[in-house]
Design a protein around this motif. Structure first.
Motif, PDB file in Angstrom:
ATOM      1  N   ALA A   1       0.836  -1.203   0.000  1.00  0.00           N
ATOM      2  CA  ALA A   1       0.000   0.000   0.000  1.00  0.00           C
ATOM      3  C   ALA A   1       0.868   1.250   0.000  1.00  0.00           C
ATOM      4  CB  ALA A   1      -0.929  -0.004   1.209  1.00  0.00           C
ATOM      5  N   GLY A   2       1.954   1.201   0.764  1.00  0.00           N
ATOM      6  CA  GLY A   2       2.861   2.344   0.819  1.00  0.00           C
ATOM      7  C   GLY A   2       3.561   2.571  -0.502  1.00  0.00           C
ATOM      8  N   ARG A   3       3.976   1.487  -1.118  1.00  0.00           N
ATOM      9  CA  ARG A   3       4.701   1.615  -2.383  1.00  0.00           C
ATOM     10  C   ARG A   3       3.805   2.191  -3.469  1.00  0.00           C
ATOM     11  NH1 ARG A   3       9.212  -2.440  -3.788  1.00  0.00           N
ATOM     12  NH2 ARG A   3       9.678  -1.604  -1.735  1.00  0.00           N
ATOM     13  N   LEU A   4       2.537   1.747  -3.478  1.00  0.00           N
ATOM     14  CA  LEU A   4       1.617   2.201  -4.526  1.00  0.00           C
ATOM     15  C   LEU A   4       0.861   3.458  -4.116  1.00  0.00           C
ATOM     16  CD1 LEU A   4       0.118  -1.283  -5.439  1.00  0.00           C
ATOM     17  CD2 LEU A   4       1.792   0.006  -6.788  1.00  0.00           C
ATOM     18  N   GLY A   5       0.972   3.831  -2.845  1.00  0.00           N
ATOM     19  CA  GLY A   5       0.219   4.987  -2.363  1.00  0.00           C
ATOM     20  C   GLY A   5      -1.284   4.753  -2.393  1.00  0.00           C
ATOM     21  N   VAL A   6      -1.698   3.523  -2.071  1.00  0.00           N
ATOM     22  CA  VAL A   6      -3.136   3.212  -2.092  1.00  0.00           C
ATOM     23  C   VAL A   6      -3.616   2.888  -0.677  1.00  0.00           C
ATOM     24  CG1 VAL A   6      -2.956   2.358  -4.449  1.00  0.00           C
ATOM     25  CG2 VAL A   6      -2.840   0.730  -2.559  1.00  0.00           C
ATOM     26  N   PRO A   7      -4.922   3.086  -0.430  1.00  0.00           N
ATOM     27  CA  PRO A   7      -5.469   2.882   0.910  1.00  0.00           C
ATOM     28  C   PRO A   7      -5.388   1.426   1.369  1.00  0.00           C
ATOM     29  CG  PRO A   7      -7.074   3.972  -0.533  1.00  0.00           C
ATOM     30  CD  PRO A   7      -5.935   3.556  -1.388  1.00  0.00           C
ATOM     31  N   ILE A   8      -5.347   1.250   2.671  1.00  0.00           N
ATOM     32  CA  ILE A   8      -5.309  -0.097   3.241  1.00  0.00           C
ATOM     33  C   ILE A   8      -6.092  -0.136   4.548  1.00  0.00           C
ATOM     34  CG2 ILE A   8      -3.049   0.412   4.317  1.00  0.00           C
ATOM     35  CD1 ILE A   8      -2.578  -2.735   3.968  1.00  0.00           C
ATOM     36  N   VAL A   9      -6.788  -1.251   4.768  1.00  0.00           N
ATOM     37  CA  VAL A   9      -7.457  -1.487   6.050  1.00  0.00           C
ATOM     38  C   VAL A   9      -7.070  -2.885   6.524  1.00  0.00           C
ATOM     39  CG1 VAL A   9      -9.665  -1.715   7.265  1.00  0.00           C
ATOM     40  CG2 VAL A   9      -9.415   0.013   5.472  1.00  0.00           C
ATOM     41  N   MET A  10      -6.695  -2.966   7.793  1.00  0.00           N
ATOM     42  CA  MET A  10      -6.342  -4.253   8.397  1.00  0.00           C
ATOM     43  C   MET A  10      -7.526  -4.755   9.237  1.00  0.00           C
ATOM     44  SD  MET A  10      -3.158  -4.400   7.382  1.00  0.00           S
ATOM     45  CE  MET A  10      -2.309  -5.658   8.342  1.00  0.00           C
ATOM     46  N   ASN A  11      -7.424  -6.004   9.703  1.00  0.00           N
ATOM     47  CA  ASN A  11      -8.427  -6.592  10.605  1.00  0.00           C
ATOM     48  C   ASN A  11      -9.829  -6.585  10.011  1.00  0.00           C
ATOM     49  OD1 ASN A  11      -6.433  -6.846  12.700  1.00  0.00           O
ATOM     50  ND2 ASN A  11      -6.705  -4.670  13.121  1.00  0.00           N
ATOM     51  N   GLY A  12      -9.929  -6.665   8.678  1.00  0.00           N
ATOM     52  CA  GLY A  12     -11.234  -6.635   8.026  1.00  0.00           C
ATOM     53  C   GLY A  12     -12.050  -7.878   8.348  1.00  0.00           C
ATOM     54  N   ILE A  13     -13.340  -7.694   8.593  1.00  0.00           N
ATOM     55  CA  ILE A  13     -14.229  -8.843   8.804  1.00  0.00           C
ATOM     56  C   ILE A  13     -15.418  -8.818   7.843  1.00  0.00           C
ATOM     57  CG2 ILE A  13     -13.613  -9.345  11.201  1.00  0.00           C
ATOM     58  CD1 ILE A  13     -16.046  -7.696  12.069  1.00  0.00           C
ATOM     59  N   ASP A  14     -15.580  -7.696   7.138  1.00  0.00           N
ATOM     60  CA  ASP A  14     -16.649  -7.633   6.145  1.00  0.00           C
ATOM     61  C   ASP A  14     -16.303  -6.547   5.121  1.00  0.00           C
ATOM     62  OD1 ASP A  14     -18.984  -8.294   4.851  1.00  0.00           O
ATOM     63  OD2 ASP A  14     -20.321  -7.337   6.292  1.00  0.00           O
ATOM     64  N   VAL A  15     -16.850  -6.718   3.928  1.00  0.00           N
ATOM     65  CA  VAL A  15     -16.643  -5.712   2.876  1.00  0.00           C
ATOM     66  C   VAL A  15     -17.970  -5.467   2.180  1.00  0.00           C
ATOM     67  CG1 VAL A  15     -14.206  -6.147   2.359  1.00  0.00           C
ATOM     68  CG2 VAL A  15     -15.956  -7.573   1.311  1.00  0.00           C
ATOM     69  N   ASP A  16     -18.115  -4.281   1.669  1.00  0.00           N
ATOM     70  CA  ASP A  16     -19.362  -3.939   0.990  1.00  0.00           C
ATOM     71  C   ASP A  16     -19.124  -2.744   0.073  1.00  0.00           C
ATOM     72  OD1 ASP A  16     -21.988  -4.269   0.348  1.00  0.00           O
ATOM     73  OD2 ASP A  16     -22.643  -4.376   2.437  1.00  0.00           O
TER      74      ASP A  16
ATOM     75  N   ALA B   1     -15.510  -1.189  13.554  1.00  0.00           N
ATOM     76  CA  ALA B   1     -15.402   0.107  12.898  1.00  0.00           C
ATOM     77  C   ALA B   1     -15.722  -0.052  11.419  1.00  0.00           C
ATOM     78  CB  ALA B   1     -13.984   0.649  13.070  1.00  0.00           C
ATOM     79  N   LEU B   2     -16.498   0.891  10.901  1.00  0.00           N
ATOM     80  CA  LEU B   2     -16.824   0.871   9.469  1.00  0.00           C
ATOM     81  C   LEU B   2     -16.026   1.965   8.778  1.00  0.00           C
ATOM     82  CD1 LEU B   2     -18.644  -0.214   7.139  1.00  0.00           C
ATOM     83  CD2 LEU B   2     -20.213   1.652   7.693  1.00  0.00           C
ATOM     84  N   TYR B   3     -15.166   1.561   7.852  1.00  0.00           N
ATOM     85  CA  TYR B   3     -14.337   2.509   7.119  1.00  0.00           C
ATOM     86  C   TYR B   3     -14.843   2.637   5.685  1.00  0.00           C
ATOM     87  CZ  TYR B   3     -10.909   1.862  10.881  1.00  0.00           C
ATOM     88  OH  TYR B   3     -10.279   1.791  12.094  1.00  0.00           O
ATOM     89  N   GLU B   4     -14.837   3.860   5.194  1.00  0.00           N
ATOM     90  CA  GLU B   4     -15.135   4.053   3.777  1.00  0.00           C
ATOM     91  C   GLU B   4     -13.855   4.467   3.071  1.00  0.00           C
ATOM     92  OE1 GLU B   4     -18.900   5.470   1.848  1.00  0.00           O
ATOM     93  OE2 GLU B   4     -17.751   7.336   1.927  1.00  0.00           O
ATOM     94  N   ILE B   5     -13.650   3.872   1.909  1.00  0.00           N
ATOM     95  CA  ILE B   5     -12.431   4.150   1.160  1.00  0.00           C
ATOM     96  C   ILE B   5     -12.765   5.054  -0.017  1.00  0.00           C
ATOM     97  CG2 ILE B   5     -10.595   3.112  -0.208  1.00  0.00           C
ATOM     98  CD1 ILE B   5     -10.851   0.660   1.643  1.00  0.00           C
ATOM     99  N   ALA B   6     -12.122   6.208  -0.047  1.00  0.00           N
ATOM    100  CA  ALA B   6     -12.410   7.188  -1.090  1.00  0.00           C
ATOM    101  C   ALA B   6     -11.781   6.768  -2.417  1.00  0.00           C
ATOM    102  CB  ALA B   6     -11.872   8.553  -0.673  1.00  0.00           C
ATOM    103  N   GLY B   7     -12.400   7.194  -3.506  1.00  0.00           N
ATOM    104  CA  GLY B   7     -11.815   6.970  -4.826  1.00  0.00           C
ATOM    105  C   GLY B   7     -12.160   5.608  -5.384  1.00  0.00           C
TER     106      GLY B   7
ATOM    107  N   ARG C   1     -11.716   6.587   5.739  1.00  0.00           N
ATOM    108  CA  ARG C   1     -12.439   7.437   6.680  1.00  0.00           C
ATOM    109  C   ARG C   1     -13.305   6.572   7.576  1.00  0.00           C
ATOM    110  NH1 ARG C   1     -16.880  10.984   6.396  1.00  0.00           N
ATOM    111  NH2 ARG C   1     -17.538  10.015   4.456  1.00  0.00           N
ATOM    112  N   LEU C   2     -13.210   6.819   8.877  1.00  0.00           N
ATOM    113  CA  LEU C   2     -14.053   6.089   9.835  1.00  0.00           C
ATOM    114  C   LEU C   2     -15.456   6.672   9.774  1.00  0.00           C
ATOM    115  CD1 LEU C   2     -14.261   4.019  12.161  1.00  0.00           C
ATOM    116  CD2 LEU C   2     -13.634   5.859  13.717  1.00  0.00           C
ATOM    117  N   LEU C   3     -16.410   5.845   9.352  1.00  0.00           N
ATOM    118  CA  LEU C   3     -17.791   6.322   9.234  1.00  0.00           C
ATOM    119  C   LEU C   3     -18.561   6.102  10.522  1.00  0.00           C
ATOM    120  CD1 LEU C   3     -19.157   5.061   5.803  1.00  0.00           C
ATOM    121  CD2 LEU C   3     -18.270   7.322   6.393  1.00  0.00           C
ATOM    122  N   ARG C   4     -18.344   4.930  11.107  1.00  0.00           N
ATOM    123  CA  ARG C   4     -19.124   4.535  12.268  1.00  0.00           C
ATOM    124  C   ARG C   4     -18.318   3.584  13.118  1.00  0.00           C
ATOM    125  NH1 ARG C   4     -23.511   3.399   9.236  1.00  0.00           N
ATOM    126  NH2 ARG C   4     -23.463   1.143   9.480  1.00  0.00           N
TER     127      ARG C   4
END
Ligand code: FAD
Lengths: 329, 273
Positions: A110-125, A144-150, B236-239
């Protein structure tokens, strides 16, 4: 067509890395939501059943990245290989089971490509075209619910313990291809002076684990944990304080930052059940708790419990387990 | 030798656990952060061990400075704690004021970008030490991102480190699932520290007193020449919420021998043993 890739490189002689199938299940969900194609990627030569596993989970491609430098296991080669793969395919997401190595390699990619990363994922949507990842935080006390821009590539490391692998309704026959990596410029910067050597079986593979916590009261009482484990044909584990205090070796630590186990039976003795501990054992089929505090969190996870002093209960439990083993009881 | 230690202020994880167990862990009106008035804040445990690792290198003869840096709303307390423990320099990189301590406003890339900009602005680092992960978001990505942005090797999950005689490499013992692994990384490098390093030292009373007056240097984004856009989060942390737990534990009562027999009988019946 947009792509969702799942990568499992921690290949074992007899199959794919643990967690790859659960990750494929999440990958399929994401691919469906995006109208994308699912692909499995294996670093190194694919184990014989890789194509079957990929097909069973609905992957349309199985790509192998073969290079002698990858076989050596260094992270510089792995990071460069995955970066090249992402650059070539521009997948919407690259998912991987969160193995020990992935914890280092994924964020570096992620660092090399400059792209977002999330660890400890348990679901995606996907929501309004944006990728959303649910991950654990505070050891699991919160989600925690994270939204990834772009709409570029995002990396997600998946914490697979609590997930179930579900094959696709329609299996496929994936196209098997070799992705041409070019690792000529890679020279591992880190030199291994003394490789790790597993001594004996690993907790991750144990069918039965008896784990002791601070409630044991003294280092010598860990012998009871070992005796009970032996009587049940299992292995002895521990909570972090026992490792911190030097009672047991770090290889015994179960939890978020220790071993992530998945036994059929997990007996927790004198363990309060903190989220960080449960992260390493909550996937056990049956959890048994022995604790003198009836309000301890561990009882919320347990199927069976005994409220009482482990110093009185353990010798009796060892006796009963041995009797069962000997064919009695 | 310049050793940079990156530290983060977090909510005391033991207190968070206790609140969770008591069913009193709640999320604030923003929907993203814990209601935290009653929860103490402290230096992330692994970061404190990263500082301990730096101090041990100095005890072992390393010369030079130990610089401790933090991003966050107001990390003055943890930075003073670092000074009391023996840090030579303490710096607060003041990002967006909207950046709360739980870093809802800064993602890993932005955090790493700010730290890297600061490291560069101070003449670089021979060794960057970080905790393996923060106990709040558990993400653990910033060290690797710093390493990639600086273009230097990253060694994770260390329990011990020692500088090589020439001072141009570090020997690191990593805790791996297969046991300890010893590696040699050329400097500069990023190393992350795990709990197996052992208990960090306590500051002496005299040092604590002295550090009370210590003022962290405050560095702004402008001073670092970092465009605000570099701090715009893409993750971004939404919730955030407290997951429900549906337990159904059968308690086995009676004297120890009785309870033990009953448990073994249940496990046999279930086919668990
Ligand atoms: C970022 C982070 C990562 C972590 N990673 C891990 C990890 O990987 N693994 C891990 O285990 N922990 C981890 N921890 C620590 C975790 O939060 C807990 O502090 C730890 O698991 C507690 O261990 P314990 O249950 O043995 O001790 P305690 O919480 O002290 O519990 C002891 C229990 O024993 C009971 N007891 C006492 N005496 C008796 C007796 N005579 N008979 C029966 N019961 C008795 C008590 O009622 C109590 O419930 C981590 C923490 C953080 C912040």
């Amino acid at each position: 067509m947009a792509k969702v890739l799942v990568c499992g490189w921690d290949t074992q002689a007899d199959g794919l890395a643990p967690g790859v199938e659960e990750t494929l299940t999440l990958g399929r969900k994401l691919a469906a939501a995006l109208g994308a194609e699912l692909g499995l990627v294996v670093l190194g030569s694919a184990p014989p059943d890789a194509a079957r596993v990929a097909g069973r989970h609905g992957a349309s491609t199985l790509e192998t990245l073969a290079d002698p430098k990858l076989a050596a296991g260094g992270s510089d080669a792995r990071v460069e290989a995955l970066a090249q793969l992402c650059q070539a395919h521009a997948p919407r997401a690259l998912l991987m089971p969160q193995t020990f190595d992935a914890r280092l390699v994924a964020p570096r990619v992620a660092g090399r490509l400059g792209v977002p990363i999330v660890m400890n994922g348990i679901d995606v949507d996907v929501e309004n075209g944006a990728l959303r990842v649910t991950a654990t935080a505070y050891g699991g006390d919160t989600h925690a619910l994270y939204e990834i821009a772009g709409d570029g590539t995002a990396l997600v490391c998946v914490s697979t313990t609590a997930l179930r692998a579900e094959p696709a309704p329609e299996p496929r026959t994936p196209v098997v291809e070799e992705f041409p990596v070019d690792l000529r410029t890679v020279t591992e910067r880190i030199r291994v002076l003394e490789p790790a050597k597993t001594e004996g079986p690993r907790l991750e593979e144990a069918n039965t684990i008896v784990a002791g916590g601070r409630g044991l009261g003294a280092a010598e009482h860990f012998a009871w944990i070992e005796q009970l484990a032996e009587a049940l044909g299992g292995m002895a584990g521990a909570s972090r304080p026992l490792v911190d205090d030097g009672w047991v070796d770090a290889s015994r630590q179960v939890g978020l930052t220790g071993r992530i186990t998945r036994p059929a039976l997990y007996i927790a003795v004198g363990i309060s059940g903190a989220s960080q501990h449960m992260a390493g054992c909550s996937a056990a089929k049956t959890i048994v708790a022995i604790n003198r505090d009836a309000d301890a969190a561990i009882f919320r996870h347990a199927r069976y419990g005994i409220v009482g002093d482990c110093h009185e209960i353990l010798p009796e439990l060892i006796r009963a387990a041995r009797a069962h083993r000997a064919g009695g009881s | 030798m310049r050793i940079v230690v990156c530290v983060k202020e977090v909510l005391d994880p033991d207190a968070v656990n206790s609140f969770a167990v008591a069913g009193r862990l709640t999320i604030g009106e923003d929907g993203t952060s814990l209601t935290q008035s009653a929860i103490p804040r402290l230096m992330n445990g692994y970061d404190e061990q990263a500082l301990e690792a730096a101090l041990r290198l100095r005890d072992a003869g390393a010369s030079g400075t130990i610089a401790v840096v933090s991003i966050g709303a107001d990390p003055a307390n943890i930075l003073r704690h670092a000074a009391a423990l023996g840090a030579d320099e303490i710096t607060h990189v003041a990002a967006d004021p909207a950046d709360r301590a739980d870093r809802a406003g800064l993602d890993g890339h932005a955090t790493a970008a700010l730290l890297v900009a600061w490291i560069r602005s101070t003449g670089g680092a021979d060794l960057v030490l970080c905790g393996r992960q923060a106990s709040d978001d558990d993400q653990g990505v910033v060290p690797a991102l710093i390493g990639e942005q600086l273009g230097v090797p990253v060694v994770t999950i260390a329990r011990a480190l020692a500088l090589e005689a020439g001072g141009d490499a570090v020997r690191v013992t990593r805790v791996t699932p297969d046991g300890d692994e010893v590696v040699l990384a050329p400097l500069p490098a990023v190393v992350t520290i795990s709990s197996e390093l052992g208990t960090p030292r306590y500051p002496t009373a005299a040092r604590k007193l002295q550090a009370r007056r210590a003022k962290p240097a405050v560095v702004t984004l402008d001073a670092l020449g970092v465009a605000a856009a570099a701090g715009a989060p893409r993750v971004r942390l939404l919730r955030q919420w407290v997951p429900a737990l549906h337990g159904h534990c059968e308690l086995l009562a009676g004297a120890p021998a009785e309870a033990a027999d009953a448990l073994v009988a249940r496990l046999i019946q279930d086919g668990a043993i």
